[in-house]
Design an enzyme around this catalytic site. Sequence first.
Site, PDB file in Angstrom:
ATOM      1  N   GLU A 157     -11.343   3.451  17.973  1.00 19.14           N
ATOM      2  CA  GLU A 157     -12.550   3.470  17.145  1.00 19.14           C
ATOM      3  C   GLU A 157     -13.708   2.785  17.872  1.00 19.14           C
ATOM      4  O   GLU A 157     -13.492   1.805  18.586  1.00 19.14           O
ATOM      5  CB  GLU A 157     -12.264   2.766  15.816  1.00 19.14           C
ATOM      6  CG  GLU A 157     -11.295   3.532  14.949  1.00 19.14           C
ATOM      7  CD  GLU A 157     -11.139   2.928  13.558  1.00 19.14           C
ATOM      8  OE1 GLU A 157     -12.008   2.144  13.132  1.00 19.14           O
ATOM      9  OE2 GLU A 157     -10.135   3.241  12.908  1.00 19.14           O
ATOM     10  N   HIS A 167     -13.038   5.222   8.564  1.00 24.01           N
ATOM     11  CA  HIS A 167     -12.413   3.934   8.214  1.00 24.01           C
ATOM     12  C   HIS A 167     -12.971   3.391   6.901  1.00 24.01           C
ATOM     13  O   HIS A 167     -13.491   2.272   6.829  1.00 24.01           O
ATOM     14  CB  HIS A 167     -12.619   2.924   9.341  1.00 24.01           C
ATOM     15  CG  HIS A 167     -11.562   1.862   9.379  1.00 24.01           C
ATOM     16  ND1 HIS A 167     -11.110   1.288  10.539  1.00 24.01           N
ATOM     17  CD2 HIS A 167     -10.864   1.254   8.379  1.00 24.01           C
ATOM     18  CE1 HIS A 167     -10.190   0.370  10.272  1.00 24.01           C
ATOM     19  NE2 HIS A 167     -10.027   0.336   8.964  1.00 24.01           N
ATOM     20  N   ILE A 168     -12.808   4.171   5.831  1.00 22.57           N
ATOM     21  CA  ILE A 168     -13.391   3.810   4.538  1.00 22.57           C
ATOM     22  C   ILE A 168     -12.333   3.576   3.461  1.00 22.57           C
ATOM     23  O   ILE A 168     -12.648   3.586   2.268  1.00 22.57           O
ATOM     24  CB  ILE A 168     -14.375   4.896   4.051  1.00 22.57           C
ATOM     25  CG1 ILE A 168     -13.676   6.265   3.948  1.00 22.57           C
ATOM     26  CG2 ILE A 168     -15.588   4.972   4.967  1.00 22.57           C
ATOM     27  CD1 ILE A 168     -14.503   7.322   3.250  1.00 22.57           C
ATOM     28  N   ALA A 169     -11.089   3.336   3.866  1.00 23.61           N
ATOM     29  CA  ALA A 169     -10.021   3.211   2.870  1.00 23.61           C
ATOM     30  C   ALA A 169     -10.294   2.107   1.859  1.00 23.61           C
ATOM     31  O   ALA A 169      -9.945   2.227   0.684  1.00 23.61           O
ATOM     32  CB  ALA A 169      -8.677   2.978   3.558  1.00 23.61           C
ATOM     33  N   CYS A 198      -3.842   6.038   6.968  1.00 27.24           N
ATOM     34  CA  CYS A 198      -4.845   5.058   6.551  1.00 27.24           C
ATOM     35  C   CYS A 198      -4.411   3.660   6.978  1.00 27.24           C
ATOM     36  O   CYS A 198      -4.863   2.668   6.402  1.00 27.24           O
ATOM     37  CB  CYS A 198      -5.040   5.092   5.036  1.00 27.24           C
ATOM     38  SG  CYS A 198      -5.870   6.563   4.420  1.00 27.24           S
ATOM     39  N   SER A 199      -3.525   3.573   7.961  1.00 25.31           N
ATOM     40  CA  SER A 199      -3.022   2.258   8.382  1.00 25.31           C
ATOM     41  C   SER A 199      -3.807   1.766   9.589  1.00 25.31           C
ATOM     42  O   SER A 199      -4.844   1.124   9.443  1.00 25.31           O
ATOM     43  CB  SER A 199      -1.525   2.327   8.672  1.00 25.31           C
ATOM     44  OG  SER A 199      -1.230   3.276   9.696  1.00 25.31           O
ATOM     45  N   ARG A 200      -3.336   2.060  10.785  1.00 27.84           N
ATOM     46  CA  ARG A 200      -4.034   1.707  12.017  1.00 27.84           C
ATOM     47  C   ARG A 200      -3.998   2.913  12.957  1.00 27.84           C
ATOM     48  O   ARG A 200      -2.959   3.576  13.086  1.00 27.84           O
ATOM     49  CB  ARG A 200      -3.381   0.496  12.691  1.00 27.84           C
ATOM     50  CG  ARG A 200      -3.569  -0.803  11.933  1.00 27.84           C
ATOM     51  CD  ARG A 200      -5.011  -1.296  12.009  1.00 27.84           C
ATOM     52  NE  ARG A 200      -5.204  -2.550  11.300  1.00 27.84           N
ATOM     53  CZ  ARG A 200      -5.640  -2.648  10.055  1.00 27.84           C
ATOM     54  NH1 ARG A 200      -5.921  -1.546   9.371  1.00 27.84           N
ATOM     55  NH2 ARG A 200      -5.810  -3.831   9.490  1.00 27.84           N
ATOM     56  N   ASP A 229      -8.123   8.316   8.432  1.00 30.19           N
ATOM     57  CA  ASP A 229      -9.158   7.324   8.131  1.00 30.19           C
ATOM     58  C   ASP A 229      -9.356   6.375   9.305  1.00 30.19           C
ATOM     59  O   ASP A 229     -10.347   5.653   9.368  1.00 30.19           O
ATOM     60  CB  ASP A 229      -8.767   6.534   6.877  1.00 30.19           C
ATOM     61  CG  ASP A 229      -9.770   5.453   6.529  1.00 30.19           C
ATOM     62  OD1 ASP A 229     -10.957   5.794   6.374  1.00 30.19           O
ATOM     63  OD2 ASP A 229      -9.376   4.276   6.412  1.00 30.19           O
ATOM     64  N   ILE A 241       0.829  -1.204   0.000  1.00 33.02           N
ATOM     65  CA  ILE A 241       0.000   0.000   0.000  1.00 33.02           C
ATOM     66  C   ILE A 241       0.864   1.255   0.000  1.00 33.02           C
ATOM     67  O   ILE A 241       0.612   2.201  -0.755  1.00 33.02           O
ATOM     68  CB  ILE A 241      -0.956  -0.004   1.202  1.00 33.02           C
ATOM     69  CG1 ILE A 241      -1.933  -1.183   1.095  1.00 33.02           C
ATOM     70  CG2 ILE A 241      -1.720   1.315   1.295  1.00 33.02           C
ATOM     71  CD1 ILE A 241      -2.787  -1.394   2.326  1.00 33.02           C
TER      72      ILE A 241
END
Length: 386
Positions: free
Chosen positions: A302, A320-322, A271-273, A297, A176
């Site tokens: 969460e 969280h929509i990656a 956009c990882s964690r 993201d 990624i």
Amino acid sequence: MAKPVSIEVYNPNGKYRVVSTKPMPGTRWINLLVDQGCRVEICHLKKTILSVEDIIDLIGDKCDGVIGQLTEDWGETLFSALSKAGGKAFSNMAVGYNNVDVEAANKYGIAVGNTPGVLTETTAELAASLSLAAARRIVEADEFMRGGLYEGWLPHLFVGNLLKGQTVGVIGAGRIGSAYARMMVEGFKMNLIYFDLYQSTRLEKFVTAYGQFLKANGEQPVTWKRASSMEEVLREADLISLHPVLDKTTYHLVNKERLAMMKKEAILVNCSRGPVIDEAALVEHLKENPMFRVGLDVFEEEPFMKPGLADTKNAIVVPHIASASKWTREGMATLAALNVLGRVKGYPIWHDPNRVDPFLNENASPPNASPSIVNSKALGLPVSKL
């Protein structure tokens, strides 16, 4: 269960019982399971993360496999229950599996599946989207227009950052991270600095070749550098995107001290964690540095955000929509279902979980294999020779 639950059932007389803890996009995954003799049960419980007790109720007395989500806590209690019910497999509908106690799964002989190889480009695209939105202040400008505040063009209105010729920093140059780097280098002619424990020769060759192409056409060539430390990336890059795995070494990888190393007008994308960033420290940094921008993201706890984050104008936050493109989410559902099906049917493990195109071809039957089982070696499962 805590709330009323509706169970949607396909092929009620099927030989194998497979439970999905959430509805998943598309229908191909359902059809593939039904065609192989599975009874498919889909739990409909909207806007609620299932508890361990909820999932135990779903597993019941007989269950051959479960397709679950990253938000669920899959530890010893659930694997024990699944084992007692005769289960052989659990698969996340996600590439990550930090919600899974793999050692507990090993203890009970349960295969753990994930869905790599299908969300690389779509995740990189969202990271690029957040980068652009932050650089050009798109969310702020959109709110400004919708609020009826626009009275005409002004030379200083929502001045943002030009990306061309600037330096993009990538921390974690795996699939990624490398895809994101290529997008930013080729799409916006940015120079690259990256940090990874392993050299990304393929990425370096790509940037070199593109730089040579630009030079041959009379343009300024792009450059690349492999940093010797993450701190070097933080200090030098104008735009930084985080793509590490989450483990003990990367928890709060970006903390107060490292945020202070970054340029005052830098952009940070994650956009990882969520836990790779100390979110409380980030909120303070955003407040103290109004020209610093961030695109997130994922979040540390969460589905919640740390206090103050939602109030900062220089933060763009999405839920969280990656991986949320239609093709990708349907592909993830298919891979998760086939992971479970493969173990239920006794198929071998696919030889390369990062090359899963044969499973995603809707015009052909998928290989008789489980696409990706993360604990296959620990369980001594055979590997496909296809």
